[in-house]
Design a protein around this motif. Sequence first.
Motif: not given
Lengths: 248, 207
Positions: A94-98
């Motif tokens: 659940n890393l922030f992909p942006h």
Amino acid sequence: MEMIKVENLKKSFGNIEVLKDISLNVDKGDVIAILGPSGSGKSTFLRSLIDLVEIDGGSIYIEGEALCENAVYPHAKEKRRILAKTGMVFQHFNLFPHKNVRDNLLLAPMLKKQGTRDELNKKAMDILEKVGLVEKINEMPKNLSGGQKQRVAIARALMCDPDILLFDEPTSALDPELTGEVLNVIRDLSKEKMTMLIVTHEIGFAREAANKVLFMDGGYVLGFGTPEEIIDSNENTRIKNFFAKMTY
Amino acid sequence: MAVGCLLTLKLFIITIVLSMPLGLVLTFLYTSKNKALNKVVAFYILIMRGTPLLLQIFFVYFGLPYTPIIGKYLTISDRFTAGAVAFILNYAAYFAEIFRGGLLSVDKGQYEAAKVLGLTDMQTRFKIVLPQMFRISLPAVSNEAIILIKDTALITAIGLSDLLKVTKTIVNKTTNISAFLVAAIFYLIMSYVLTIVFRLLEKKFAF
């Protein structure tokens, strides 16, 4: 004082009672591996400790403060304050992909005004050093391997100076050859006396890195003790059968 | 012809600039916890998508003044303004649906990660969810923008001289169809520019 104290916790999804009556004390520096068959309520229990699951009965105390008392929760701001020293690492990272690695780490402490950008930047470098990813600081998450993503996720959780870290199957989504690098980071944290609860299927890791094992089945705690007591010499047939069937 | 081009461009830009934020607001209301608001927005979108834009343009310009009692406050005497209002209201409904789709595509793990990091609901919405929603929505927004550039021709219906109307007049006058060709090229260029711009945006915000 216990880091976490759980009393008579109950949780149902519709008509299905997932957690039936769970009580548990977690001491400072405890590394607790939560083991048990699928559907035993391990993840639900873990998630309830950080308010991702709202419980229906019982109480949860985090470092002496009530996150939930007899199934009554305080308001959102109060919950955030009580959980400020608690972090979590997920199976699917659940890393922030942006956002790149740096901004993944800096986002929460910046928003919570826990330091200037320079201070937090330096802190991010130190923590990335610890998980061996300094050179990835400007990468986007999609350019990282699974093991690297999970180490960034751990680093991100560490940015908020947690006293307690929860891991929900941190290596289950990884190729076998990548689990080692993540387990090493968790092992290092246990040496620093971080209090950790880890839902895992890595029996070998539980035996070696955890000081306690919590065995769950059917929404109950069937056993809680040292890895030897639970994994190697347990008299409970249900627990014995479970470990007999595991190939490790 | 240049005047017609300008009118077409003006309508396009005004509609895009105002209908996207309005669509975003509608998406928020549509996905909010208030059930009554959800229903109101659902009904609005049903009407806007379920009736022809041309009818809506007629309604705003010719119909609103006849509304009982409050009609005189709803009268928009300027043709262009009336047309733009209809376009904005109509396109906002489409953008609301596009953004809602984008919102649904944001992984629920993102909300959970934000929560365990101690972010408030507002911070989660604006720092985590919205940027990803916009990125996911980009191809559909691009598609909608290209449809809009051609839909602008509908404004002729309330007597405004946009590119197409001017072109038709020229063709009638000169009995030569080369003006049609020029108009076609203008629409094509506009669509092409939009395609390129959105491609660049997609690349810039790739993740």
